[in-house]
Design a protein around this motif. Structure first.
Motif, PDB file in Angstrom:
ATOM      1  N   THR A 278       0.837  -1.209   0.000  1.00  0.00           N
ATOM      2  CA  THR A 278       0.000   0.000   0.000  1.00  0.00           C
ATOM      3  C   THR A 278       0.865   1.249   0.000  1.00  0.00           C
ATOM      4  O   THR A 278       0.618   2.214  -0.742  1.00  0.00           O
ATOM      5  CB  THR A 278      -0.932  -0.004   1.220  1.00  0.00           C
ATOM      6  N   ARG A 279       1.895   1.232   0.833  1.00  0.00           N
ATOM      7  CA  ARG A 279       2.784   2.383   0.959  1.00  0.00           C
ATOM      8  C   ARG A 279       3.538   2.660  -0.340  1.00  0.00           C
ATOM      9  O   ARG A 279       3.658   3.807  -0.783  1.00  0.00           O
ATOM     10  CB  ARG A 279       3.743   2.123   2.109  1.00  0.00           C
ATOM     11  N   HIS A 280       4.027   1.614  -0.966  1.00  0.00           N
ATOM     12  CA  HIS A 280       4.749   1.789  -2.223  1.00  0.00           C
ATOM     13  C   HIS A 280       3.816   2.279  -3.330  1.00  0.00           C
ATOM     14  O   HIS A 280       4.225   3.080  -4.191  1.00  0.00           O
ATOM     15  CB  HIS A 280       5.428   0.479  -2.625  1.00  0.00           C
ATOM     16  N   ALA A 281       2.584   1.812  -3.319  1.00  0.00           N
ATOM     17  CA  ALA A 281       1.621   2.281  -4.312  1.00  0.00           C
ATOM     18  C   ALA A 281       1.313   3.762  -4.105  1.00  0.00           C
ATOM     19  O   ALA A 281       1.211   4.533  -5.071  1.00  0.00           O
ATOM     20  CB  ALA A 281       0.346   1.452  -4.237  1.00  0.00           C
ATOM     21  N   ARG A 285       1.977   6.764  -6.833  1.00  0.00           N
ATOM     22  CA  ARG A 285       0.948   7.710  -7.295  1.00  0.00           C
ATOM     23  C   ARG A 285       1.345   9.152  -6.985  1.00  0.00           C
ATOM     24  O   ARG A 285       1.059  10.069  -7.770  1.00  0.00           O
ATOM     25  CB  ARG A 285      -0.398   7.371  -6.652  1.00  0.00           C
ATOM     26  N   ALA A 286       2.035   9.352  -5.864  1.00  0.00           N
ATOM     27  CA  ALA A 286       2.523  10.703  -5.550  1.00  0.00           C
ATOM     28  C   ALA A 286       3.510  11.170  -6.607  1.00  0.00           C
ATOM     29  O   ALA A 286       3.484  12.335  -7.041  1.00  0.00           O
ATOM     30  CB  ALA A 286       3.166  10.720  -4.167  1.00  0.00           C
ATOM     31  N   ALA A 287       4.376  10.270  -7.054  1.00  0.00           N
ATOM     32  CA  ALA A 287       5.331  10.632  -8.104  1.00  0.00           C
ATOM     33  C   ALA A 287       4.608  10.961  -9.408  1.00  0.00           C
ATOM     34  O   ALA A 287       4.917  11.963 -10.066  1.00  0.00           O
ATOM     35  CB  ALA A 287       6.319   9.495  -8.325  1.00  0.00           C
ATOM     36  N   VAL A 288       3.646  10.128  -9.772  1.00  0.00           N
ATOM     37  CA  VAL A 288       2.924  10.343 -11.038  1.00  0.00           C
ATOM     38  C   VAL A 288       2.253  11.710 -11.036  1.00  0.00           C
ATOM     39  O   VAL A 288       2.355  12.490 -11.995  1.00  0.00           O
ATOM     40  CB  VAL A 288       1.890   9.219 -11.261  1.00  0.00           C
ATOM     41  N   THR A 356      14.331  -0.167  -3.969  1.00  0.00           N
ATOM     42  CA  THR A 356      13.942  -0.646  -5.289  1.00  0.00           C
ATOM     43  C   THR A 356      12.945   0.310  -5.917  1.00  0.00           C
ATOM     44  O   THR A 356      13.014   0.616  -7.118  1.00  0.00           O
ATOM     45  CB  THR A 356      13.332  -2.052  -5.201  1.00  0.00           C
ATOM     46  N   LEU A 357      12.004   0.796  -5.117  1.00  0.00           N
ATOM     47  CA  LEU A 357      11.015   1.740  -5.640  1.00  0.00           C
ATOM     48  C   LEU A 357      11.669   3.058  -6.050  1.00  0.00           C
ATOM     49  O   LEU A 357      11.355   3.624  -7.101  1.00  0.00           O
ATOM     50  CB  LEU A 357       9.922   1.997  -4.612  1.00  0.00           C
ATOM     51  N   VAL A 358      12.593   3.539  -5.231  1.00  0.00           N
ATOM     52  CA  VAL A 358      13.271   4.799  -5.565  1.00  0.00           C
ATOM     53  C   VAL A 358      14.038   4.647  -6.883  1.00  0.00           C
ATOM     54  O   VAL A 358      13.999   5.535  -7.754  1.00  0.00           O
ATOM     55  CB  VAL A 358      14.213   5.227  -4.421  1.00  0.00           C
ATOM     56  N   GLY A 359      14.734   3.534  -7.049  1.00  0.00           N
ATOM     57  CA  GLY A 359      15.435   3.297  -8.303  1.00  0.00           C
ATOM     58  C   GLY A 359      14.481   3.209  -9.484  1.00  0.00           C
ATOM     59  O   GLY A 359      14.746   3.753 -10.567  1.00  0.00           O
ATOM     60  N   THR A 360      13.367   2.538  -9.274  1.00  0.00           N
ATOM     61  CA  THR A 360      12.366   2.402 -10.332  1.00  0.00           C
ATOM     62  C   THR A 360      11.818   3.764 -10.741  1.00  0.00           C
ATOM     63  O   THR A 360      11.790   4.119 -11.937  1.00  0.00           O
ATOM     64  CB  THR A 360      11.217   1.497  -9.869  1.00  0.00           C
ATOM     65  N   LEU A 361      11.381   4.540  -9.767  1.00  0.00           N
ATOM     66  CA  LEU A 361      10.791   5.842 -10.075  1.00  0.00           C
ATOM     67  C   LEU A 361      11.833   6.803 -10.645  1.00  0.00           C
ATOM     68  O   LEU A 361      11.529   7.623 -11.518  1.00  0.00           O
ATOM     69  CB  LEU A 361      10.133   6.430  -8.828  1.00  0.00           C
ATOM     70  N   GLY A 379       8.294  15.285  -8.951  1.00  0.00           N
ATOM     71  CA  GLY A 379       7.624  14.002  -8.773  1.00  0.00           C
ATOM     72  C   GLY A 379       8.408  13.066  -7.879  1.00  0.00           C
ATOM     73  O   GLY A 379       7.847  12.430  -6.971  1.00  0.00           O
ATOM     74  N   MET A 380       9.717  12.982  -8.086  1.00  0.00           N
ATOM     75  CA  MET A 380      10.546  12.112  -7.245  1.00  0.00           C
ATOM     76  C   MET A 380      10.513  12.574  -5.804  1.00  0.00           C
ATOM     77  O   MET A 380      10.447  11.754  -4.871  1.00  0.00           O
ATOM     78  CB  MET A 380      11.985  12.090  -7.760  1.00  0.00           C
ATOM     79  N   GLN A 381      10.555  13.865  -5.581  1.00  0.00           N
ATOM     80  CA  GLN A 381      10.532  14.385  -4.215  1.00  0.00           C
ATOM     81  C   GLN A 381       9.228  14.023  -3.521  1.00  0.00           C
ATOM     82  O   GLN A 381       9.217  13.684  -2.333  1.00  0.00           O
ATOM     83  CB  GLN A 381      10.724  15.899  -4.223  1.00  0.00           C
ATOM     84  N   ALA A 382       8.134  14.081  -4.252  1.00  0.00           N
ATOM     85  CA  ALA A 382       6.840  13.719  -3.671  1.00  0.00           C
ATOM     86  C   ALA A 382       6.839  12.254  -3.233  1.00  0.00           C
ATOM     87  O   ALA A 382       6.315  11.914  -2.162  1.00  0.00           O
ATOM     88  CB  ALA A 382       5.722  13.978  -4.676  1.00  0.00           C
ATOM     89  N   ALA A 383       7.445  11.396  -4.045  1.00  0.00           N
ATOM     90  CA  ALA A 383       7.529   9.981  -3.672  1.00  0.00           C
ATOM     91  C   ALA A 383       8.404   9.788  -2.447  1.00  0.00           C
ATOM     92  O   ALA A 383       8.062   9.033  -1.527  1.00  0.00           O
ATOM     93  CB  ALA A 383       8.067   9.168  -4.849  1.00  0.00           C
ATOM     94  N   LEU A 384       9.544  10.487  -2.409  1.00  0.00           N
ATOM     95  CA  LEU A 384      10.438  10.357  -1.255  1.00  0.00           C
ATOM     96  C   LEU A 384       9.770  10.829   0.026  1.00  0.00           C
ATOM     97  O   LEU A 384       9.931  10.210   1.087  1.00  0.00           O
ATOM     98  CB  LEU A 384      11.720  11.155  -1.503  1.00  0.00           C
ATOM     99  N   GLU A 385       9.026  11.885  -0.065  1.00  0.00           N
ATOM    100  CA  GLU A 385       8.332  12.386   1.126  1.00  0.00           C
ATOM    101  C   GLU A 385       7.332  11.352   1.630  1.00  0.00           C
ATOM    102  O   GLU A 385       7.186  11.171   2.854  1.00  0.00           O
ATOM    103  CB  GLU A 385       7.635  13.713   0.807  1.00  0.00           C
ATOM    104  N   ARG A 386       6.634  10.668   0.726  1.00  0.00           N
ATOM    105  CA  ARG A 386       5.711   9.637   1.176  1.00  0.00           C
ATOM    106  C   ARG A 386       6.457   8.468   1.802  1.00  0.00           C
ATOM    107  O   ARG A 386       6.028   7.929   2.845  1.00  0.00           O
ATOM    108  CB  ARG A 386       4.849   9.138   0.006  1.00  0.00           C
TER     109      ARG A 386
END
Length: 390
Positions: A278-281, A285-288, A356-361, A379-386
């Motif tokens: 759930t967290r990775h999803a 979505r935050a990155a997208v 793995t998710l950070v590398g993927t995004l 977008g990457m920053q939004a994912a990292l913050e989550r």
């Protein structure tokens, strides 16, 4: 596609399955093959038959096949239905459409509720169709829990309530091929009659095993079902399973792999496994959204924990995928069917962690820029913050 320009590191397999197989599972598969009629195998068989049940959320039997998920689709239909029976299905995406086509080839009549591929199965539509079916001609309701082509998760518990509200005796058949082991699932509690699954996604195995979790109601239906079946017949398999065996040569080394994968999931804890997905999803979505792009799924209740499909309605998704594969050695999922070239899909399921998710995004963001798509690098920053949240 041309060969990748990178020379080091590993390939990033970020399609929504088959997923990356953990080293522990690969090592387990490398054990010597044993006599599948001997006592050592019987112990293995009994162990995995019982250990897999919590992942399905069931205390009922789970039937294993040496087959892809397509085989488990066919088994669910042929063990419970007869030629000419009517089934209710929902157009939620490419794989729902393929399951419908299989049902028709087997001689079933399919009422296919149309959909836009951006929403899951509609419980209200199910209720209306079943209430109108006063003669109970509909014998089963077919639902894809997590549509791999769209990243949309249907609300199975609500479909079950719709069936019950209509007072209808139809069986509930559910495909969990890209959700089992990644998204919480409750076969017994949700009143599912047959759950279909495969080994190559959340269970972290190679392709080659498929499953039917079976309710008592489905077992009773199998005694009178008239569709031809032989290899997929539950009854001889369940009889042999009582002693830890199968009525044919089983996939011994994949059963070793399954035992190890289930051990890994137990060590992490199923609740933690689902929370991680759930967290990775959410981070994806935050990155997208941070990039200024759009998630294909439109209803937040139906967001997938297994994968995210990114909507590019004007096309160009395949060009993005090609750049990412060539330049960064990462495979992403293609758009299928009517979504061809209009989406690309990021798989974030199975053996997967924050890095793995950070590398993927990161690879996706670089690839979008390299492909000439205008994106906001925040977008990457939004994912990292989550990801940095508890």
């Amino acid at each position: 596609m041309s060969a990748t320009t990178t020379t080091g590191g590993r390939h990033f397999l970020q399609i929504p399955g088959p997923t990356n197989v953990p080293d522990r599972v690969l090592r387990a598969m490398a054990a010597p093959t044993i006599d599948h009629r001997g006592p050592e195998f019987a112990a293995l068989g009994l162990e995995v038959l019982e250990a897999v049940k919590p992942v399905f959320g069931t205390t009922q039997p789970v039937v294993f096949y040496p087959a892809s998920g397509t085989g488990a689709w066919e088994a669910a239909l042929t063990n419970t239905l007869s030629p000419g029976d009517t089934v209710l299905a929902f157009e939620t995406g490419h794989f729902a459409t393929l399951w419908r086509e299989m049902a028709e080839r087997l001689g079933l009549q399919v009422q296919f509720v149309p959909g836009d591929w951006r929403h899951g199965a509609d419980p209200d539509a199910a209720r209306e169709r079943l209430q109108a079916d006063t003669g109970h001609t509909i014998k089963a309701v077919m639902v894809v829990h997590n549509e791999t082509s769209t990243g949309v998760t249907s609300r199975v518990a609500e479909v079950r309530r719709a069936i019950d509200d209509a007072g209808h005796p139809a069986l509930l058949l559910v495909d969990t091929i890209s959700s089992l082991g990644s998204i919480e699932y409750r076969h017994d509690e949700w009143g599912v009659d047959v759950t279909v699954a495969g080994s190559q996604k959340g269970l972290m195995l190679p392709p080659g095993l498929s499953f039917n979790a079976v309710s008592e109601k489905a077992l009773q239906a199998s005694k009178t079902a008239g569709l031809p079946r032989s290899f997929f017949d539950w009854q001889p398999i369940l009889a042999a399973n009582e002693r830890g065996f199968w009525p044919y040569t089983p996939a011994t080394n994949l059963l070793y792999a399954l035992r190890e994968a289930l051990t890994m999931m137990t060590e992490e804890g199923l609740a933690q496994v689902y929370a991680r997905h759930t967290r990775h999803a959410e981070a994806t979505r935050a990155a997208v959204r941070g990039w200024g792009l759009e998630v294909l799924a439109l209803d937040e209740r139906e967001y997938s924990g297994s994968l995210t499909a990114i909507w590019m309605p004007d096309g160009g998704a395949d060009a993005v995928r090609e750049v990412i594969l060539r330049e960064y050695d990462m495979s992403l999922g293609a758009g299928l069917g009517k979504l061809a070239d209009k989406v690309f899909r990021i798989g974030h399921l199975g053996h997967f962690n924050d890095l793995t998710l950070v590398g993927t995004l990161g690879g996706v963001q670089m690839g979008l820029v390299r492909a000439g798509v205008q994106v906001d690098p925040q977008g990457m920053q939004a994912a990292l913050e989550r990801l940095q949240q508890a």
